[in-house]
Write an enzyme that holds these catalytic residues in place. Structure first.
Site, PDB file in Angstrom:
ATOM      1  N   GLN A  94      12.047  85.402  26.849  1.00 20.41           N
ATOM      2  CA  GLN A  94      12.402  84.333  27.797  1.00 20.41           C
ATOM      3  C   GLN A  94      12.501  84.902  29.204  1.00 20.41           C
ATOM      4  O   GLN A  94      13.175  85.915  29.430  1.00 20.41           O
ATOM      5  CB  GLN A  94      13.734  83.666  27.392  1.00 20.41           C
ATOM      6  CG  GLN A  94      14.057  82.454  28.252  1.00 20.41           C
ATOM      7  CD  GLN A  94      15.300  81.685  27.783  1.00 20.41           C
ATOM      8  OE1 GLN A  94      15.987  82.101  26.860  1.00 20.41           O
ATOM      9  NE2 GLN A  94      15.582  80.578  28.450  1.00 20.41           N
ATOM     10  N   VAL A  96      12.408  82.402  32.053  1.00 13.56           N
ATOM     11  CA  VAL A  96      13.027  81.338  32.852  1.00 13.56           C
ATOM     12  C   VAL A  96      14.191  80.784  32.033  1.00 13.56           C
ATOM     13  O   VAL A  96      13.989  80.249  30.931  1.00 13.56           O
ATOM     14  CB  VAL A  96      12.019  80.220  33.188  1.00 13.56           C
ATOM     15  CG1 VAL A  96      12.713  79.115  33.984  1.00 13.56           C
ATOM     16  CG2 VAL A  96      10.835  80.774  33.979  1.00 13.56           C
ATOM     17  N   HIS A 100      12.998  75.372  27.658  1.00  6.31           N
ATOM     18  CA  HIS A 100      11.677  74.726  27.711  1.00  6.31           C
ATOM     19  C   HIS A 100      10.930  74.982  26.422  1.00  6.31           C
ATOM     20  O   HIS A 100      11.104  76.009  25.780  1.00  6.31           O
ATOM     21  CB  HIS A 100      10.868  75.233  28.907  1.00  6.31           C
ATOM     22  CG  HIS A 100      10.780  76.732  28.991  1.00  6.31           C
ATOM     23  ND1 HIS A 100      11.827  77.507  29.447  1.00  6.31           N
ATOM     24  CD2 HIS A 100       9.803  77.590  28.643  1.00  6.31           C
ATOM     25  CE1 HIS A 100      11.477  78.786  29.395  1.00  6.31           C
ATOM     26  NE2 HIS A 100      10.266  78.874  28.898  1.00  6.31           N
TER      27      HIS A 100
END
Ligand code: AMP
Length: 116
Positions: A94, A96, A100
């Site tokens: 990951q 960000v 998402h």
């Protein structure tokens, strides 16, 4: 207060994006560095940093994202073969820290290949 994530800034119109869908709960944009012919990011407006930070309160939102991911995959012609990926934590890739879902399709994924 922590800084807005890049995705919040995209939602606020501060950073341009190639948006394919949006509603009151989420947006879907094309990934800037696609790893497959179809590589979309489905992002809740609520800035949940990681999946593990979601709570029971987010149950309906997460369910909606799953259903929406299928609809969007269909609309992009990959409804019969796509991968849905959520990276949770730096060690899992990951980068960000705003939850998402990666929607990846349009290429053959090998059975054993977990990453992309
Ligand atoms: P992850 O590594 O799971 O956190 O995924 C973050 C994804 O966001 C990566 O696939 C990046 O290519 C993508 N990304 C980063 N910045 C942007 C941006 N400005 N527009 C679209 N996608 C982005």
């Amino acid at each position: 207060m922590s800084e807005d994530s890049i995705f919040t800034r995209i939602m606020n119109g501060e950073i341009p994006s190639d948006k394919v869908y949006e509603d009151d709960d989420c947006i879907c944009i094309k990934d800037i560095a696609p790893k497959a012919p179809v590589h979309l990011l489905l992002i809740p407006r609520k800035p949940i940093p990681r999946l593990v930070d979601a709570t029971a309160e987010d149950q309906a939102l997460l369910g909606k994202l799953m259903v929406k991911a299928g609809e969007i995959a269909n609309e992009h012609g990959v409804g019969d073969a796509f991968r849905l990926i959520v990276n949770n934590g730096e060690q899992a890739g990951q980068t960000v820290f705003h939850l998402h879902l990666h929607i990846l399709g349009g290429k053959l994924f090998s059975e054993s290949q977990l990453g992309f």
